[in-house]
Write an enzyme that holds these catalytic residues in place. Structure first.
Site, mmCIF file in Angstrom:
data_model
loop_
_atom_site.group_PDB
_atom_site.id
_atom_site.type_symbol
_atom_site.label_atom_id
_atom_site.label_comp_id
_atom_site.label_asym_id
_atom_site.label_seq_id
_atom_site.Cartn_x
_atom_site.Cartn_y
_atom_site.Cartn_z
ATOM 1 N N CYS A 7 1.252 -0.995 -0.582
ATOM 2 C CA CYS A 7 0.436 -0.083 0.273
ATOM 3 C C CYS A 7 0.610 1.119 0.524
ATOM 4 O O CYS A 7 1.791 1.047 -0.153
ATOM 5 C CB CYS A 7 -0.846 -0.067 1.428
ATOM 6 N N ARG A 13 -3.188 -0.281 5.119
ATOM 7 C CA ARG A 13 -3.920 -1.155 4.732
ATOM 8 C C ARG A 13 -3.036 -3.123 4.696
ATOM 9 O O ARG A 13 -3.599 -3.857 4.666
ATOM 10 C CB ARG A 13 -4.501 -0.857 3.398
ATOM 11 N N ASP A 123 -7.862 4.003 1.021
ATOM 12 C CA ASP A 123 -7.168 4.568 2.259
ATOM 13 C C ASP A 123 -7.680 4.458 3.691
ATOM 14 O O ASP A 123 -8.552 6.280 3.029
ATOM 15 C CB ASP A 123 -6.295 5.744 1.806
HETATM 16 P P1 4NP Z 1 -1.757 2.842 3.747
HETATM 17 O O1 4NP Z 1 -2.465 4.278 4.554
HETATM 18 O O2 4NP Z 1 -1.318 3.299 2.200
HETATM 19 O O3 4NP Z 1 -2.988 2.103 4.009
HETATM 20 O O4 4NP Z 1 -0.885 2.628 5.126
HETATM 21 C C1 4NP Z 1 -1.479 5.293 4.677
HETATM 22 C C2 4NP Z 1 -0.669 5.516 5.856
HETATM 23 C C3 4NP Z 1 -0.392 7.627 5.963
HETATM 24 C C4 4NP Z 1 -0.021 7.733 4.518
HETATM 25 C C5 4NP Z 1 -1.255 7.615 4.196
HETATM 26 C C6 4NP Z 1 -1.997 6.582 3.566
HETATM 27 N N1 4NP Z 1 0.410 9.507 4.759
HETATM 28 O O5 4NP Z 1 -0.013 9.875 3.946
HETATM 29 O O6 4NP Z 1 1.025 9.300 5.830
#
Ligand code: 4NP
Length: 150
Positions: A7, A13, A123
């Site tokens: 991800c 995720r 997300d």
């Molecule tokens: P992930 O969610 O891709 O599902 O781990 C996110 C976690 C952090 C960020 C973006 C998406 N961020 O911009 O810090």
């Protein structure tokens, strides 16, 4: 079989996807190795988001021992299947592929389910209520992934 879940941050995720598939593979006695990574670098070394840890815990899964790492080009050689959570992750990974063989390893995880809406795992980072929905989507997809090995 070596599978990598990818991800953006590797804290929401893909840690859930890793935990879910690890458990299903273990239940089936499959000798699969499952890992996860993020295309971004912001959260390297961090534990999964507490909301992901909580949601996993609600389903009897402990993902608290995972630590975030960034996706690297070498992963395209080291893994048999690389599963992106959304279109953006998918394109980012494909951009790093250096051969048709590497490109063929990359899929979007919801391609394994027929009821995918738009084909992306949303997300949940900015949406406290999104984690259980993400869990359910990933749980279904992982059932299908396990079924492909039968
Ligand atoms: P992930 O969610 O891709 O599902 O781990 C996110 C976690 C952090 C960020 C973006 C998406 N961020 O911009 O810090």
């Amino acid at each position: 079989m070596k599978i990598l879940m990818v991800c953006l941050g590797n804290i929401c995720r893909s840690p859930l996807a890793q935990g879910i598939l690890e458990q299903k593979a273990a239940e089936k006695g499959l000798n699969w190795s499952v890992d996860s990574a993020g295309t971004g670098s912001w959260h390297i070394g961090e534990s999964p988001d507490p909301r992901s840890v909580y949601t996993a815990g609600q389903h009897g899964l402990d993902i608290s021992g995972q630590r975030a790492r960034q996706f690297r080009r070498q992963d395209l050689q080291d893994f048999d299947l690389i599963l992106a959570m959304d279109q953006s992750n998918y394109q980012e990974i494909l951009r790093m592929a250096q051969s048709p063989e590497e490109e063929e390893k990359v899929r979007k995880i919801l391609d394994f389910t027929s009821d995918a809406t738009a084909g992306d795992v949303p997300d949940p980072y900015w949406d406290d209520d999104g984690f259980e929905k993400v869990y359910q989507m990933l749980d279904k997809a992982c059932d299908k992934i396990i079924a492909t090995d039968q």
